[in-house]
Structure formats: structure tokens, C-alpha cells
Write a protein that holds these residues in place. Structure first.
Motif, mmCIF file in Angstrom:
data_model
loop_
_atom_site.group_PDB
_atom_site.id
_atom_site.type_symbol
_atom_site.label_atom_id
_atom_site.label_comp_id
_atom_site.label_asym_id
_atom_site.label_seq_id
_atom_site.Cartn_x
_atom_site.Cartn_y
_atom_site.Cartn_z
ATOM 1 N N LEU A 378 0.833 -1.204 0.000
ATOM 2 C CA LEU A 378 0.000 0.000 0.000
ATOM 3 C C LEU A 378 0.862 1.246 0.000
ATOM 4 C CD1 LEU A 378 -2.761 -0.784 2.661
ATOM 5 C CD2 LEU A 378 -3.029 -0.757 0.181
ATOM 6 N N ARG A 379 0.364 2.289 -0.640
ATOM 7 C CA ARG A 379 1.005 3.609 -0.558
ATOM 8 C C ARG A 379 0.364 4.383 0.594
ATOM 9 N NH1 ARG A 379 5.828 4.171 -3.375
ATOM 10 N NH2 ARG A 379 5.876 2.269 -4.632
ATOM 11 N N ASP A 381 -1.356 7.218 0.944
ATOM 12 C CA ASP A 381 -2.734 7.710 0.889
ATOM 13 C C ASP A 381 -3.740 6.559 0.990
ATOM 14 O OD1 ASP A 381 -1.869 6.791 -1.544
ATOM 15 O OD2 ASP A 381 -2.750 8.389 -2.753
ATOM 16 N N GLU A 382 -3.403 5.399 0.393
ATOM 17 C CA GLU A 382 -4.296 4.240 0.484
ATOM 18 C C GLU A 382 -4.361 3.721 1.928
ATOM 19 O OE1 GLU A 382 -3.368 2.275 -3.891
ATOM 20 O OE2 GLU A 382 -1.942 1.995 -2.250
ATOM 21 N N SER A 383 -3.214 3.682 2.591
ATOM 22 C CA SER A 383 -3.162 3.211 3.973
ATOM 23 C C SER A 383 -3.959 4.129 4.891
ATOM 24 C CB SER A 383 -1.700 3.128 4.438
ATOM 25 O OG SER A 383 -1.610 2.674 5.763
ATOM 26 N N ASP A 385 -6.496 6.078 4.028
ATOM 27 C CA ASP A 385 -7.923 5.914 3.741
ATOM 28 C C ASP A 385 -8.486 4.653 4.393
ATOM 29 O OD1 ASP A 385 -7.813 8.211 2.275
ATOM 30 O OD2 ASP A 385 -7.880 7.239 0.306
ATOM 31 N N GLN A 386 -7.684 3.587 4.433
ATOM 32 C CA GLN A 386 -8.171 2.323 4.980
ATOM 33 C C GLN A 386 -8.198 2.324 6.510
ATOM 34 O OE1 GLN A 386 -6.361 -1.262 3.548
ATOM 35 N NE2 GLN A 386 -6.654 -0.754 1.402
#
Length: 396
Positions: A378-379, A381-383, A385-386
């Protein structure tokens, strides 16, 4: 001290507010100077935070937490905002590197951090080990948010590598070509060659291996371990082992840089070149994405945080040799995405094993890099968001 990344400077959503550093206070004992500095910083920070637009949340990274945790809490009371503390380490353990764990300042900082840490509405931390420690020792409930690389930490295309090497060659000898070009149409660095007619770039034959490490030059990183390993590596070459020459780049600024530069200047290698540049924010990920191996000498002061430099290296699919500490296994998987060592002798053996036959043979290095490519981590921003957005959403 350094210019922020261009993406930060260009963003309309980010406003940077500098806080002046207190300089020139040399009156009275050091403890008195420290107390005055903390008071002045608290006033500066509180004034700044009370003059911004009303925030919904105040996100604070700790350390440094003295005086910022208490100040942020007061600002949250004023604004009726929520306070989020992002625990990257404990400030008092970093102070103990200089003063010892039993020093009064360290004990005060430890008490302050545990007490004020409970004032937050939400808590994030960087390892499961820290999450457990916060709960057991501080009665603070946190959510683990692993550091992840930003999108610009990725493998660097060969053409960009060449332009970076040519740029660095203007100031740093190790990046300059070892021999004159056979072709008059070629532009060369120590690692690459570009045909100026068609712009085609290739890696030079017999090029050195590029080893990179980054540091803040502080007490929690003992670079004598790397220097001793490099001495052993040089000895292997002198004994006839088929190893490439090395260019070792150590980036960063910090209080111990001059000390280690003094040690480096006394070393006389034939097959190893060391340079300690300070890179622009845009150039650092490009160099990581161009290197052959990363080395991490970060030893956590608390044993509970993970080195961000390794996170960035993994984002660039760069294999790593990292020195062992308690929770490192949460990031570095030995013999999968890198190697873990405990002393200079073990690091030297790992360098010999990884670079044997380089660049023709890249067995373990190639395998580690392929594993990192396949991991599809994961990058940032994805991390976020999750992990963080659901946390905030469920508590609205």
C-alpha cells in the motif's frame, strides 16, 4: 533546515507556518536554559495555533511532544477540536541517549509524555509493539498505522538515473566516470552512458555498485558499524574475491556528521568511495530508485518504532540490509525483502554474498527486488484511507 517537497509547496490545501527558533540563550545552567526554551516555544506555538482557521482536528506527531502535546490540547479546548497524536517514538527515550535514563530531565519528560498523551481523542502508532506498550504502560488505546512510502518513491527509469548522476557528478567525485569515453558522442557518469545522437542510455560495463544509506547523524545510528564493514569488504577484494568497486552514499544532516566525516577522511580505500551529500527533496527518491542496495543503521531508542528510510527504500523496490532491534521484523523480512545483521562482521559477509559477481550475477539482490515488486504494498494515501478515515468516521 531543508526546503519541503515541491508537491507540498504547490498544494493549495497546505499552509506552512514557520515558528522561529530560539537562539542565543547562553545564560545560567543548562537546565534553566532548557526550561526557558520550552516556555518560549510553548508561547510561540500556542499563539500560532490560536491564530489559524478553526480546525476540526489537530494532528500532532510525537516526538517532539514537549511542549507541543500540552499546547495542542489547549488549542483543541479553545477551538473545540479533536486531538490526534501520531506516536512515532517516545521523546524521553531519545533524550536518554544523551543524558541517560535516570537523568531528572528524562524522568520529567517521561512523566509528561505519559500524562499528556492521555489527553488525546485518538492515537495512531507505527508498530503493533508500540500499540501494546502504549496500552500496557500508558493506558492509551491506539491504532497501528504503518508508515508507507509516498507515490514518488519508486524505481527510477534509466534515463532519469543518468540525468541525476550527471547532476551529482558536478559536485561529487564518485559519480564522475572512471575512464574517458571511447566514443566522442557519449556522455558518461560512473554508472551510465548516453549516446548524445539518439539519447539512448545504457549502464556502463564494470560499473561500481551503488550503496545508499540515509541518516540524521544522531546517537541512535552507529555508522562505525558500516565503516568497519567497508574495511572488511575492501580486504575481501584485496584477497582476490570477485567483487565490484563500491560507491557508498550517506545522505542527511545532523550533529554527528562532522565527526563521522572526520573518520571517513582518515580511511584510504582503493575500491570504495564514500560521499555524504545533502540532497534536494525531489532528488532523494530518485537516488533510492537508482541504487543497488540500501543499508539501515537505525536502532530505535525505544525498540518500538520502525525506520522510515527503509519504508522509502522498499517503495523504490530497493533491497535492504538493516541492523537488528526488537520489532524490526514487522518491516524487514529476513531473506525475503532484505537481510538483518547484528554487527559489522555480519554486514561485511552480507555485502560479499550480495555483490559476488555483480553486475553479471545478481542472485539474492534480484530475488529481493522481485519480491518487493510482487508485494504490491500500500502507498501512504491508500493506507490512510483504509485505517484512519474509518476511525474518524465512526466517532463523528
Amino acid at each position: 533546515e531543508s526546503r519541503p517537497h515541491g508537491d507540498v509547496l504547490r498544494s493549495r490545501e497546505i499552509r506552512l507556518v514557520p515558528v522561529a527558533e530560539l537562539r542565543g540563550l547562553r545564560v545560567g545552567p543548562k537546565l534553566f536554559q532548557y526550561v526557558i526554551k520550552v516556555i518560549v516555544q510553548a508561547i510561540q506555538l500556542l499563539y500560532t495555533m490560536l491564530t489559524i482557521d478553526q480546525p476540526s482536528y489537530i494532528l500532532l506527531q510525537n516526538p517532539p511532544g514537549l511542549p507541543s502535546i500540552a499546547v495542542a490540547w489547549v488549542a483543541c479546548l479553545f477551538w473545540r477540536s479533536k486531538l490526534i497524536i501520531d506516536w512515532h517514538n517516545y521523546g524521553y527515550t531519545i533524550m536518554s541517549l544523551n543524558h541517560g535514563r535516570n537523568h531528572p530531565l528524562v524522568q520529567i519528560a517521561k512523566w509528561y509524555e505519559k500524562l499528556c498523551g492521555r489527553l488525546s481523542d485518538y492515537n495512531l502508532c507505527v508498530t503493533n509493539a508500540m500499540k501494546e506498550d502504549l496500552w500496557v504502560n500508558c493506558n492509551i488505546k491506539a491504532v497501528t498505522l504503518y508508515d508507507k512510502p509516498a507515490p514518488y518513491f519508486k524505481e527510477t527509469p534509466l534515463e532519469l538515473q543518468h540525468h541525476l548522476y550527471m547532476k551529482l557528478a558536478k559536485d561529487y567525485e564518485p559519480f564522475k566516470p572512471r575512464t574517458e569515453s571511447v566514443s566522442s558522442n557519449a556522455e558518461r557518469s560512473a554508472f551510465t552512458e548516453m549516446d548524445e545522437k539518439n539519447g539512448h542510455v545504457i549502464k556502463t560495463r564494470g560499473r561500481p555498485a551503488l550503496l545508499i544509506s540515509s541518516t540524521s547523524w544522531t546517537e541512535d545510528e552507529d555508522f562505525s558499524v558500516l565503516l568497519k564493514a567497508l574495511e572488511d569488504y575492501e580486504q575481501y577484494i584485496n584477497e582476490g574475491v570477485k567483487l565490484p568497486s563500491l560507491v557508498c552514499v550517506i545522505t542527511g544532516k545532523g550533529p554527528l556528521k562532522d565527526y563521522y566525516n572526520g573518520l571517513i577522511n582518515k580511511m584510504h580505500f582503493k575500491h570504495i568511495q564514500i560521499c555524504t551529500p545533502w540532497l534536494e527533496a525531489e532528488d532523494y527518491p530518485l537516488l533510492l530508485g537508482s541504487a543497488d542496495l540500501g543499508v539501515c543503521l537505525h536502532k530505535s531508542s525505544s525498540g518500538l518504532d520502525l525506520p522510515m528510510k527503509v519504508v522509502d527504500m522498499f517503495g523504490c523496490c530497493l533491497p535492504v540490509c538493516a541492523i537488528h532491534f526488537e520489532c524490526l521484523h514487522e518491516l524487514v523480512k529476513h531473506n525475503e525483502n532484505g537481510l538483518i545483521f547484528r554487527d559489522s562482521k555480519e554486514l561485511a559477509e552480507q555485502l560479499k554474498m550480495l555483490f559476488l559477481g555483480f553486475p553479471t550475477l545478481e542472485g539474492k539482490l534480484h530475488n529481493f527486488r522481485e519480491n518487493l515488486r510482487a508485494s504490491k504494498q500500500l502507498r501512504w494515501d491508500e493506507s490512510w484511507d483504509q485505517t484512519v478515515l474509518p476511525l474518524l468516521g465512526q466517532n463523528e
